[in-house]
Structure formats: structure tokens, C-alpha cells
Design an enzyme around this catalytic site. Sequence first.
Site, short mmCIF file in Angstrom:
data_model
loop_
_atom_site.label_atom_id
_atom_site.label_comp_id
_atom_site.label_asym_id
_atom_site.label_seq_id
_atom_site.Cartn_x
_atom_site.Cartn_y
_atom_site.Cartn_z
N TYR A 42 -24.12 54.22 -30.56
CA TYR A 42 -25.36 54.84 -30.09
C TYR A 42 -26.46 54.72 -31.16
O TYR A 42 -27.60 54.37 -30.84
CB TYR A 42 -25.12 56.31 -29.75
CG TYR A 42 -24.26 56.52 -28.54
CD1 TYR A 42 -24.82 56.84 -27.30
CD2 TYR A 42 -22.87 56.42 -28.61
CE1 TYR A 42 -24.03 57.05 -26.18
CE2 TYR A 42 -22.08 56.63 -27.51
CZ TYR A 42 -22.66 56.94 -26.30
OH TYR A 42 -21.88 57.13 -25.19
N ASP A 63 -20.50 51.10 -18.67
CA ASP A 63 -20.98 51.90 -19.80
C ASP A 63 -21.40 50.94 -20.92
O ASP A 63 -22.13 50.00 -20.68
CB ASP A 63 -19.89 52.89 -20.24
CG ASP A 63 -20.40 53.97 -21.18
OD1 ASP A 63 -20.91 54.99 -20.68
OD2 ASP A 63 -20.31 53.78 -22.39
N HIS A 75 -18.53 56.96 -12.73
CA HIS A 75 -18.82 56.25 -13.98
C HIS A 75 -17.61 55.49 -14.52
O HIS A 75 -17.75 54.42 -15.09
CB HIS A 75 -19.29 57.28 -15.02
CG HIS A 75 -19.80 56.67 -16.27
ND1 HIS A 75 -21.04 56.08 -16.35
CD2 HIS A 75 -19.25 56.55 -17.51
CE1 HIS A 75 -21.23 55.63 -17.58
NE2 HIS A 75 -20.16 55.90 -18.30
#
Length: 375
Positions: free
Chosen positions: A297, A166, A353
Site C-alpha cells: 500500500y 485485489d 471480493h
Amino acid sequence: MIRPFKIAISDDRLSRIRQQVEDFDWQDFPDAGGWRSGVGLGDLRRLVDYWLTTFDWRSQESKLNRRQHHLADIDGQTLHFVKQSGDGSRPPVLLLHGWPGSFLEFESLIDPLTGDGHDVIVPSLPGCAFSGRPDAPIGPRRTAALMDGLMRELFPGSRYLVQGGDWGSAIGAWLAHDYPDRVAALHINMMTAQADGVDPETTEEKAWAGRVSALAEEERGYFLEQSTRPQTLGIAMSDSPVGVAAWILEKFGVWADVPRDDAGRPDLWAAFDEDLLLTNIMLYVAPRSFVTSTWLYRGRVLEGSHVFPAGSRVSVPTGFAVFPDPVFPIPPRSLAERSYRIESWTQMERGGHFAALEQPDLLLADLRAFVKNIR
């Protein structure tokens, strides 16, 4: 400056969280269709019921404190990290988590790696858990600089290994790109950064790009919100532990490699238990870090760090552990090789993930095999 740290959430804070969970109003709460339009309410209710009847944060806190926790001030940013020492016969290893994970992800890897001789460092990303809040959103490239600063402080003059998934894969990639004299090798289980101008060319690469685009239509809403309006989202979540739990639980249910029924509903309990999920959620709720955990982000957008400069490439040895991530599939090797010096490529049969949580033995074995000859 590096100093010891002990996790100790106040009784007042824990009482406040419990009261907020108890006060959440489930009455006539609408269901938009199980997991078809967001988190499954049945699974969320199961988790919240466990939170109120069984979950013991003090017990989990005690377990977390068995590790050696520290804080370090690096270039104006406070970083929390776990450190466990091996015998120094192998290079240090930096393990980097992503969102909505935490340093907790790597619990099963620490003892085996230190047993192999590595010193192991597991930080909390800026704005996450017990790391300090940045003054403004910062992206993976700036975060990479902070992580290298931490490793320089801990291991002056030593090269080190990096593993990440990630956001950890993006930060690790920038570490390898910007500090090839310091990073001895990079091992990742997701690809979130590539050289500018590297586009799909082969039939296989174009098929992968088409799949990514189709998945994005359904799965990238959270990404757009956190990349553009994290402050608004943070305000909405700041006073709702159940809201944070729902936001995070959805990702564990959708992103993990777990059994699904004909309607697509995940059996997330096949991979995770309530204590693990709630401890991870509490690392966002208890220190009030959810708000700033999403800033990475926005920082990525502001610094444009989704691509390396055109014509550049990660030059250090790179290993890919390719797990069958249902939402973020790794591209074909042919495309990845145009941005990375790949020396290991392992196609995993299972694991999604959250590889370090779902299949720690597979991830560990691949990491060990990749770095065994690297000094």
C-alpha cells in the site's frame, strides 16, 4: 536460483502463538456495536475459541505441503511460489492474490487448470507468507517486474496468462501494460489501476463514482493507515495474533458476498469455515509477515502506480469477471474500456471480493472461456 521449499513452522513459534492467543485479555472488552464499528466481537470470539480448541496447524501445514513449493531469487527479492505442471499444451498461468488473502485463495483452481494443460504458478507477494521481505516498501509496478522476472526464469521465451483480484489485479494490469510481449492475456475481477486522466463522463459512470466515494467514507480507513503508516500499524500488530485475526476477519466479513441481517451483520460462516480463515491468518502470523504485507500500500503511494501514464492503455486482451463486490465495485465497462482492451466482460450474479474462495467454479469457468483460444 530456484530451490524447493517446505513449510515447516517451528514448534517454538507455534507454542508462542498459542500462548499469545490464550493470554489475550477479553475481560470487560467493550463492544462498539457488533459489526457497525469494526469486527464483530461475537464472530471473533467464535474464531479464537476454535483456534484454541480445534484448529490444527500441523494438519493444515501438511495439506499445504502436498503442493510443490519453491523459492526463487529474482532481482534481489526472494519469492515463494507454488508450481504445478500441466502437459504444456496451453500457456502458463500466473495467479496473483491480494490482501488480506494468500496463495491459498487459488487452491480450487490449480488442479482444473493443470488438467487443461496449463502450468500454474501461484506466488506469495513480496513481504507476504514465505516470500522475503523487501528492503523498503515496493508497489504493484515494481512487483509486476518481479513477477515477470519469475515467469522469465521459469518459462524463458514463453508468453503467459495472468489472473488476479485485489492487488493481483493491479499487479496483473502493470504486467500487461509494461510487458505486452510477454503477457498473452489478462483476466481480473477488480480494477485498481487506470490511465491517468480517465474520469467518469456518462451518467452511469458518475453514479458509480458517487457510490465509490460514499463507500470510501466508511470502508477506507484501513487503506489510509496501510498507505501512510504501515510501520506503526505493524508494530501494533506484531505481537498480537488476535489483533491480526481481528484486522483480517473484518475484511472477510465486510468484503464478501454473504447474507446480512437488518443491522448489516454478515453471516461470514455462510461462505467461509474456521479452518480456511485461520489457515489464511496463520500465513500472516506464523512467518511474521503481517508487518511487511501492508508495505504494498505504501509502495503504491511512493511509486504513483495507481494510474498508467496519460494516454496509455493495456493493449493485451483483457477479461473482466464482474462480481458483486460490496465494497469495491468494478466501474461500468465504458469507463474500463478507456484503460483496457476488453474482450470479455461477465456480470456475475453472486460472489464478492474474494471470488476465488467464494465462487471458484464461476471464476474458473469465466477464465477458461476467456483463454480457450489464446495461445
